[in-house]
Design a protein around this motif. Sequence first.
Motif, short mmCIF file in Angstrom:
data_model
loop_
_atom_site.label_atom_id
_atom_site.label_comp_id
_atom_site.label_asym_id
_atom_site.label_seq_id
_atom_site.Cartn_x
_atom_site.Cartn_y
_atom_site.Cartn_z
N ARG A 283 0.84 -1.19 0.00
CA ARG A 283 0.00 0.00 0.00
C ARG A 283 0.88 1.25 0.00
O ARG A 283 1.82 1.37 0.77
N TYR B 175 -5.53 -2.38 -1.07
CA TYR B 175 -6.53 -1.32 -1.12
C TYR B 175 -7.94 -1.90 -1.11
O TYR B 175 -8.75 -1.62 -2.00
N PRO B 176 -8.29 -2.70 -0.11
CA PRO B 176 -9.60 -3.35 -0.14
C PRO B 176 -10.77 -2.38 -0.11
O PRO B 176 -11.86 -2.69 -0.62
N GLU B 177 -10.56 -1.19 0.45
CA GLU B 177 -11.66 -0.22 0.53
C GLU B 177 -12.03 0.35 -0.83
O GLU B 177 -13.11 0.94 -1.00
N ARG C 231 -4.90 -9.48 5.61
CA ARG C 231 -5.21 -8.56 6.71
C ARG C 231 -4.02 -7.68 7.07
O ARG C 231 -4.19 -6.53 7.48
N SER D 8 -3.13 -3.98 4.99
CA SER D 8 -3.74 -2.67 5.25
C SER D 8 -4.35 -2.70 6.65
O SER D 8 -4.35 -3.74 7.31
N ASN D 9 -4.88 -1.57 7.08
CA ASN D 9 -5.57 -1.54 8.38
C ASN D 9 -7.08 -1.67 8.22
O ASN D 9 -7.84 -1.35 9.14
N HIS D 10 -7.50 -2.15 7.05
CA HIS D 10 -8.93 -2.29 6.75
C HIS D 10 -9.56 -3.36 7.65
O HIS D 10 -8.97 -4.41 7.89
N GLY E 10 -12.95 -4.29 7.11
CA GLY E 10 -14.12 -4.79 6.40
C GLY E 10 -15.14 -3.69 6.16
O GLY E 10 -15.00 -2.60 6.70
N TRP F 246 -15.19 -6.72 3.18
CA TRP F 246 -14.15 -7.13 2.25
C TRP F 246 -14.72 -7.34 0.85
O TRP F 246 -15.90 -7.67 0.69
#
Length: 390
Positions: free
Chosen positions: A117, A162-164, A206, A209-211, A213, A215
């Motif tokens: 990221r 970059y899941p968001e 996991r 990133s600090n995402h 969910g 997901w």
Amino acid sequence: MKFPLAPGGRPGSLGAGLPGLGASPLGGGDRLAAFTDFAPNPGALAAHAYVPDDLEPGAALVVVLHGCTQNAAGYDHGSGWSWLAERHGFALLFPEQARANNPNLCFNWFQPKDTARGQGEAASIAAMIGAMAERHGIDPARVHVTGLSAGGAMASAMLAAYPELFASGAIIAGLPHGVAAGVPQALDAMAGRAVPDADTLGGRVRAASNHAGPWPRVSVWQGDADSTVTARNGAAVAAQWRHVHGLGEAAAVTEPIGPHRRTAWTDAEGRAAIELYEIAGMGHGVPLNPGTGEGEAGTAGAHMLDAGIDSTGRIAAFFGVGPEAAAGTAAAKARAAKAKPVKPNKVPAPTAKIVPLPRPAAKRAEPEQPSEPSGVQAVIEKALKAAGLM
């Protein structure tokens, strides 16, 4: 800030190693336009886009990542994505690799500096997405990513880092995120050696990133006769994302589609959160049902394989940008039922093979290798010779 196109990346040009790919009504050639208004670009990538003339505000965006030795126009022509975009009203973004980054035009999915990221090629692709969304009024909740081979592996990296940004993704003949941090590990991963368990794979997503969910949903496509990226990788990608979604091994749906098989794991709402298509007898490439009718898309060619199943249309339906009819018409199912297991494409060009190469700048200052290489160097040279690059 504007960035120049990569060498050989002018709009409408077709890269070397893509025999028989010219402009057609199915997409490719002059259908894509250069897209340069994005920044930052730490990965030094080029980009192309397709935006229908009547694109409505709040439309979806599909990010498409080509395989090694391919370019954006050639991949679009073979897969048929721009034809579907025009028909169903969504935008396309095609990031494109440059030879200065990777001599074989592979996205550097095996280099942490390009998949983390905020770094390298991953950061460039994220910047492209932001610029496309701003310019064309894209709904940020309707962004999706797909790719083949090295592009599929890079799609895995984008979904993890970059899941968001993504509602969903589709990985074709790709690899799980985090299975390689260099060339030797990449070659092992492609061969299906030392694949981590689901707990480890899920943990690597996991950690990217600090995402927390929700997901992205993920569709996985894999030929069971693929000798470039072995079938074990398709199962590993599905296992990685099942673990991230907190889903068990038991599938909610297992269905035959002609000689092929689709397995799906559903979320609390009953939607397919993860699905795995196993394509019988298919080697390394995109499974297609070529044509322009319902349940058809694309043009068969090098690593664009007529398997009697329309992966482009089914992925579009999974993304919610194409009608469900495109994913499962009676006509398409009947054709798939009659289809024989597809044989691996015999075109000799190494199109879309993942043959990972380190950035040349990092290697210039190293001493010359011995005339009879051994160890890791021997493995690398063997892979390059198999791909026709040495």
